[in-house]
Motif scaffolding. Structure first.
Motif, PDB file in Angstrom:
ATOM      1  N   SER A  30       7.190   4.387  -3.098  1.00 51.53           N
ATOM      2  CA  SER A  30       6.145   3.978  -4.044  1.00 51.53           C
ATOM      3  C   SER A  30       6.305   2.543  -4.536  1.00 51.53           C
ATOM      4  N   GLN A  31       7.519   1.964  -4.411  1.00 49.55           N
ATOM      5  CA  GLN A  31       7.724   0.581  -4.827  1.00 49.55           C
ATOM      6  C   GLN A  31       7.547  -0.409  -3.679  1.00 49.55           C
ATOM      7  N   SER A  32       7.257   0.094  -2.504  1.00 47.81           N
ATOM      8  CA  SER A  32       7.082  -0.795  -1.348  1.00 47.81           C
ATOM      9  C   SER A  32       5.728  -1.495  -1.425  1.00 47.81           C
ATOM     10  N   PRO A  33       5.618  -2.694  -0.881  1.00 51.48           N
ATOM     11  CA  PRO A  33       4.348  -3.444  -0.952  1.00 51.48           C
ATOM     12  C   PRO A  33       3.176  -2.695  -0.328  1.00 51.48           C
ATOM     13  N   TRP A  34       3.433  -1.829   0.669  1.00 52.57           N
ATOM     14  CA  TRP A  34       2.348  -1.145   1.381  1.00 52.57           C
ATOM     15  C   TRP A  34       1.668  -0.075   0.536  1.00 52.57           C
ATOM     16  N   LEU A  35       2.374   0.487  -0.437  1.00 54.19           N
ATOM     17  CA  LEU A  35       1.793   1.553  -1.249  1.00 54.19           C
ATOM     18  C   LEU A  35       1.379   1.092  -2.647  1.00 54.19           C
ATOM     19  N   GLN A  36       1.601  -0.185  -2.969  1.00 50.89           N
ATOM     20  CA  GLN A  36       1.336  -0.679  -4.308  1.00 50.89           C
ATOM     21  C   GLN A  36      -0.133  -0.563  -4.715  1.00 50.89           C
ATOM     22  N   LYS A  37      -1.043  -0.639  -3.739  1.00 53.85           N
ATOM     23  CA  LYS A  37      -2.460  -0.615  -4.073  1.00 53.85           C
ATOM     24  C   LYS A  37      -3.074   0.780  -3.984  1.00 53.85           C
ATOM     25  N   ILE A  38      -2.268   1.776  -3.659  1.00 51.20           N
ATOM     26  CA  ILE A  38      -2.770   3.148  -3.574  1.00 51.20           C
ATOM     27  C   ILE A  38      -2.781   3.754  -4.980  1.00 51.20           C
ATOM     28  N   PRO A  39      -3.945   4.181  -5.471  1.00 53.32           N
ATOM     29  CA  PRO A  39      -4.014   4.762  -6.818  1.00 53.32           C
ATOM     30  C   PRO A  39      -3.040   5.928  -6.980  1.00 53.32           C
ATOM     31  N   PHE A  40      -2.507   6.055  -8.160  1.00 55.36           N
ATOM     32  CA  PHE A  40      -1.572   7.093  -8.551  1.00 55.36           C
ATOM     33  C   PHE A  40      -0.186   6.869  -7.953  1.00 55.36           C
ATOM     34  N   ILE A  41      -0.071   6.768  -6.628  1.00 55.39           N
ATOM     35  CA  ILE A  41       1.236   6.555  -5.997  1.00 55.39           C
ATOM     36  C   ILE A  41       1.765   5.167  -6.305  1.00 55.39           C
ATOM     37  N   GLY A  42       0.901   4.170  -6.249  1.00 55.75           N
ATOM     38  CA  GLY A  42       1.323   2.798  -6.502  1.00 55.75           C
ATOM     39  C   GLY A  42       1.306   2.409  -7.960  1.00 55.75           C
TER      40      GLY A  42
END
Length: 529
Positions: free
Chosen positions: A389-401
């Motif tokens: 969840s702290q990786s740049p790829w998931l930062q823009k995913i709502p809730f997870i990021g």
């Protein structure tokens, strides 16, 4: 309630031990700048108790009586832990964080499990409730890195205990009442919210479910007295060290107060507006959905009503404390200074939303056998996503990021985390000041130098907030001095003004100070006046 199997109990304990220990290891080399400004105000209080000779000329610690009212349980607990960390207070916070992380995860799990009676739902919500949530008034909910290990977090970690003790047996309710009062002393602001929740829950449970027969007048008074007994340490300390008598110009105080405290703390409608943001839908939506879902189930619908009413009470009562205090002050010529703190009690109002979400998930799961089988795997998938969840790829995913998920695990349990801890220029400057100046020297600079360098600091705004309740006259003096500094036209005038207060060192990012440059750390300069 179903019994919790040994394997499931072991899973709960293991998950929370891993998170707690991982945070502890991650912060073994933490720096003072990684703490929140609230903790940075508290640590010098503990240091002053340890050594009364410190901070002789400080803005608020020149007299220990200015801060004796302040969260005594938290300060003294921190001092006790510091004995085992060689009085390294950053590591004392780290140890307190280890304890709080473990208590937070385990106790909230058992509380959800007690009312939900579904292991996987209780486990999921107990993990979710850890996540950092930003609330009105710059309040936070959750437990994460060192900066979150504040008095309110320690209190929230312990909050499930009284509710776990509650039962149909009156003497257990008496114990719970004493306990809800006792843990209040760790953070009285949040503690009042917990007490309001406790009393409201007991009363509404009796009204809606009639499962407890203790709510006679005598027993109710007994419960309230027991709560009060638990609260006594703070009550006696606070009202013994503060006064509402006006012995100063109230207009000057109000001017200082308005300069330091945002206006929404004294304007309830402005504060309430902060709830009407998209992020609060996460707590409001489950309440509404669960209400609609239970329309055809009488007993479940009563629970939905209870949760909505609890939320309403937890928002309304703190809100009306502001106009009530203003009315009392105007009528009696006093200056009670509690409502700007009491309005922050509203953060406890998110708790019913978590329970509504848990009840709703539980009902949805029970309604479909496929979901019953799939839900443990979905919980496992969420845990797996947390590690990314702290990786740049998931930062823009709502809730997870978002913070509610990406703050649950520390960096060392997060793959591809872009966040790194490092020593900042201000940390290095603090160490230099501590090692190369006299302990009695007076600093003009950031509040951080007070605790990190163990030096007296003047003029800082963060430290001034400690004087609002502890010493209003000194708070007014701070504001007048700030106004004077702001009116000066040159750095020479600033230096001359600082010399009037016997300031020894000026720490600033300004390069054009007419004084002797002693040391530099990046863009930070230390001048000897």
């Amino acid at each position: 309630m179903k019994r919790l199997g040994k394997h499931k109990l072991l899973l709960v304990i293991t998950i929370n031990i891993i998170i707690a220990v991982a945070y502890f290891i991650d912060n073994k080399d933490a720096n003072y700048s990684e703490l929140s400004s609230d903790i940075q105000n508290i640590i010098p209080v503990a240091q002053k108790f340890d050594n009364p000779e410190l901070f002789t000329h400080d803005l608020y610690l020149d007299n220990i009586n200015n801060v004796k009212y302040y969260t005594p349980f938290y300060v003294q607990s921190l001092r006790f832990i510091a004995k085992f960390t060689n009085y390294n207070y950053v590591q004392a916070i780290n140890v307190l964080g280890l304890i709080s992380h473990l208590l937070f995860g385990v106790l909230w799990f058992f509380l959800f499990f007690r009312f939900i009676n579904n292991f996987w739902v209780a486990l999921f919500i107990s993990i979710l409730v850890r996540g950092v949530i930003w609330l009105p008034g710059l309040e936070i909910w959750g437990i994460s890195d060192l900066w979150t290990i504040m008095p309110r977090t320690v209190y929230i970690s312990l909050l499930p205990l009284p509710f776990l003790i509650l039962s149909k047996t009156f003497y257990k309710n008496v114990i719970a009442a004493i306990l809800i009062g006792l843990i209040f002393n760790f953070h009285p602001i949040t503690g009042l919210g917990g007490i309001l929740l406790f009393v409201s829950f007991l009363s509404l449970s009796q009204i809606y479910f009639k499962k407890q027969e203790w709510l006679t007048l005598t027993k109710t008074i007994t419960i309230l007295i027991c709560i009060l007994i638990g609260m006594l340490p703070f009550i006696l300390t606070y009202f013994g060290k503060t006064t509402s008598e006006v012995t100063y110009n109230i207009m000057d105080f109000n001017a200082a107060f308005n300069a330091r405290i945002p206006e929404y703390f004294s304007q309830p409608l402005l504060y309430l507006k902060q709830w009407f943001l998209f992020k609060t839908l996460f707590f409001i939506l489950p309440l509404g959905l669960y209400y609609i879902w239970t329309l055809k189930n009488y007993e479940a619908h009563l629970k939905a009503k209870l949760l909505i009413i609890l939320t309403f009470i937890l928002v309304l009562v703190p809100t009306i404390s502001v106009p009530i205090e203003q009315m009392v002050n105007n009528s009696l010529g006093l200056n009670l200074r509690l409502s700007f703190q009491l309005i922050r009690v509203q953060k406890v109002a998110i708790i019913p939303g978590f329970f509504a979400l848990a009840f709703l998930l539980n009902d949805i799961i029970k309604s479909n056998k496929t979901i019953v089988k799939a839900f443990p795997y979905l919980v496992g998938l969420y845990f797996a996503l947390l590690t990314f969840s702290q990786s740049p790829w998931l930062q823009k995913i709502p809730f997870i990021g978002d913070d509610i998920s990406n703050t649950i695990l520390p960096h060392n349990l997060s793959f591809f985390s872009a966040i790194t801890d490092s020593e900042l220029d201000i940390d290095r400057m603090s160490k230099y000041i501590q090692n190369n100046t006299n302990s009695l020297d007076l600093i003009c600079g950031s509040h951080i130098y007070r605790g990190a360098a163990r030096r007296s600091v003047v003029f800082d705004g963060k430290g001034a907030s400690m004087l609002i309740e502890g010493n209003p006259e000194q708070f007014i003096t701070w504001h007048m001095r700030q106004q004077k500094i702001s009116s000066l036209n040159s750095m020479q005038e600033v230096v001359d003004y600082l010399k009037l207060f016997n300031v020894d060192y000026f720490v600033t990012r300004n390069k054009d100070v007419p004084a002797t440059l002693v040391h530099t750390e990046g863009p930070i300069f230390l001048y000897k006046l």
